[in-house]
Design a protein around this motif. Sequence first.
Motif, PDB file in Angstrom:
ATOM      1  N   ARG A 221      27.456 -12.590 -33.068  1.00 53.92           N
ATOM      2  CA  ARG A 221      28.792 -12.328 -32.126  1.00 53.92           C
ATOM      3  C   ARG A 221      28.637 -12.512 -30.889  1.00 53.92           C
ATOM      4  N   VAL A 225      30.550 -15.318 -28.086  1.00 55.99           N
ATOM      5  CA  VAL A 225      31.233 -15.230 -26.974  1.00 55.99           C
ATOM      6  C   VAL A 225      30.641 -16.063 -25.930  1.00 55.99           C
ATOM      7  N   ASP A 361      35.637 -12.844 -20.841  1.00 59.83           N
ATOM      8  CA  ASP A 361      35.277 -11.928 -21.875  1.00 59.83           C
ATOM      9  C   ASP A 361      34.299 -10.869 -21.346  1.00 59.83           C
ATOM     10  N   VAL A 363      32.322  -7.389 -22.572  1.00 57.13           N
ATOM     11  CA  VAL A 363      31.500  -7.057 -23.865  1.00 57.13           C
ATOM     12  C   VAL A 363      31.038  -5.821 -23.799  1.00 57.13           C
ATOM     13  N   GLN A 378      38.412  -0.749 -23.400  1.00 57.73           N
ATOM     14  CA  GLN A 378      38.236  -0.993 -24.588  1.00 57.73           C
ATOM     15  C   GLN A 378      39.536  -0.575 -25.617  1.00 57.73           C
ATOM     16  N   PRO A 382      42.848  -5.017 -25.569  1.00 60.40           N
ATOM     17  CA  PRO A 382      43.210  -5.801 -26.586  1.00 60.40           C
ATOM     18  C   PRO A 382      44.653  -6.181 -26.778  1.00 60.40           C
ATOM     19  N   GLN A 399      39.467 -10.999 -22.645  1.00 57.77           N
ATOM     20  CA  GLN A 399      39.089 -10.951 -24.364  1.00 57.77           C
ATOM     21  C   GLN A 399      38.113  -9.550 -24.291  1.00 57.77           C
ATOM     22  N   HIS A 401      35.429  -7.060 -26.434  1.00 60.62           N
ATOM     23  CA  HIS A 401      34.828  -7.210 -27.420  1.00 60.62           C
ATOM     24  C   HIS A 401      33.942  -6.043 -27.454  1.00 60.62           C
ATOM     25  N   THR A 402      33.723  -5.251 -28.762  1.00 60.28           N
ATOM     26  CA  THR A 402      32.712  -4.179 -28.657  1.00 60.28           C
ATOM     27  C   THR A 402      31.749  -4.738 -29.780  1.00 60.28           C
ATOM     28  N   LEU A 403      30.359  -4.514 -29.395  1.00 59.45           N
ATOM     29  CA  LEU A 403      29.285  -4.952 -30.143  1.00 59.45           C
ATOM     30  C   LEU A 403      28.429  -3.742 -30.477  1.00 59.45           C
TER      31      LEU A 403
END
Length: 455
Positions: A221, A225, A361, A363, A378, A382, A399, A401-403
């Motif tokens: 993922r 990104v 992005d 992250v 967070q 979105p 954008q 993202h949560t990893l």
Amino acid sequence: MIHHGAFAGVTGSCHELFLRPDDSVLIDCGMFQGAEAEADGATGREIEFDLSHVRALIVTHAHIDHVGRIPYLLMAGFHGPIYCTEATALLLPIVIEDALKLGLTRDPELIAGVLGALRRMLRPVAYDAWVTGDGLAGSAGSAGSAGDVRMRFRQAGHILGSAYVEFAWPDEYRVVFSGDIGCRNTPLLPDPEPLEYADMLFLESTYGDRLHESRVDRAERLRKVVERCVSDGGAVLIPAFSIGRTQELLYEIEQLITSNDGIWPKITVILDSPMASEFTALYAELTHLWDADALARLSSGHNPLNFDRLHVVRTHVEHEHIVNFLRTSGEPCIVIAASGMCTGGRMQNYLRALLPDPRTDVVFVGYQADGTPGRAIQQYGPTGGYVEFGDERIHINAQIHTLGGYSAHADQAELIDFVRSASRIGEIRLIHGELTARTALAQQLQAHGYRCPTP
């Protein structure tokens, strides 16, 4: 047992264990953050409990939510020994100096005085070495008199120097505080040491209600990104704690860049955190604490903490220049900066400048506490929402993202495996977690036959 923080929440870890009726020790003395810092008008720093019984402070690791109130503890009159692992003893003064500058003073004489007192009080202890003495004010070594309570640190695999702590009474009654338990197969760090046994286990539950994605999935993922960043000329912003998460990210990004060398155009990795840079240098020096995979990579000619594409920002002037450059350039890059929950530090300047840009992005690789800007980004990013930094409202077009696989905390399955590694467990009390996480983990532990009260 008295809990002074991280009992019904995640931050401000501080627990008072009575070894005898008039003698107690503190396990951690952390700072509250986010909504927990604002509860009842608190600043997240005050020492509002009686210290008359406290003989020693035991530090599980050097994250701010476990050590940030130490300067205020000293100012409140505590002068006892501070026990920690050898690596934590090296990291702790850097963390405390930063906490002083951000929250209390920039007076160099006052800072030097606090750090001098801290260093005199530190008692570094090797993993697995028992400490004994009157109120744990003695030194590491063999068991003392029959009335002594012994204490030792064991590898927790959370950050460099992290430990869970065991207290053993002469009749072999044992109380264990987990500190923060790390994930298995974390880059650079050994896995958490299995638990022998506990008659009472105080167990963290940060991710007690979820499972992390695998290390393979998270790397894939992250690769996607970065590919988007390369193709559209945006920046990848990664808010990260200076200790642990930053070094883990550098390790995996170096692998990612190496495996795509010749496919991607040159991409710069910007480490913009003076404190993270200091910790990364310490990590690089303490290779004897690395795991076998990291040592093998180092011996093969790859340095995961100091590679060609890595640029370390040294000054605030350079930081401002880079922020302004990225605002207009479209130069693909990865920026790692503190703070991990976006509550301060240089990451806020990047977010102010780049959140409105759809090429950006963001992250998230760690827990975002309720009430922090990180949680707001967070949660609302979105859907095109906004975040507030003080009185400034920043609209989010980036954008988000949560990893989860990059968390330094064990997930539900790993916490249960940690419990199951013990030959016996008497009772489990869940701490350091939001209510939903503690409830879910308690139910799972009960299903496995453990005595664990539902919160």
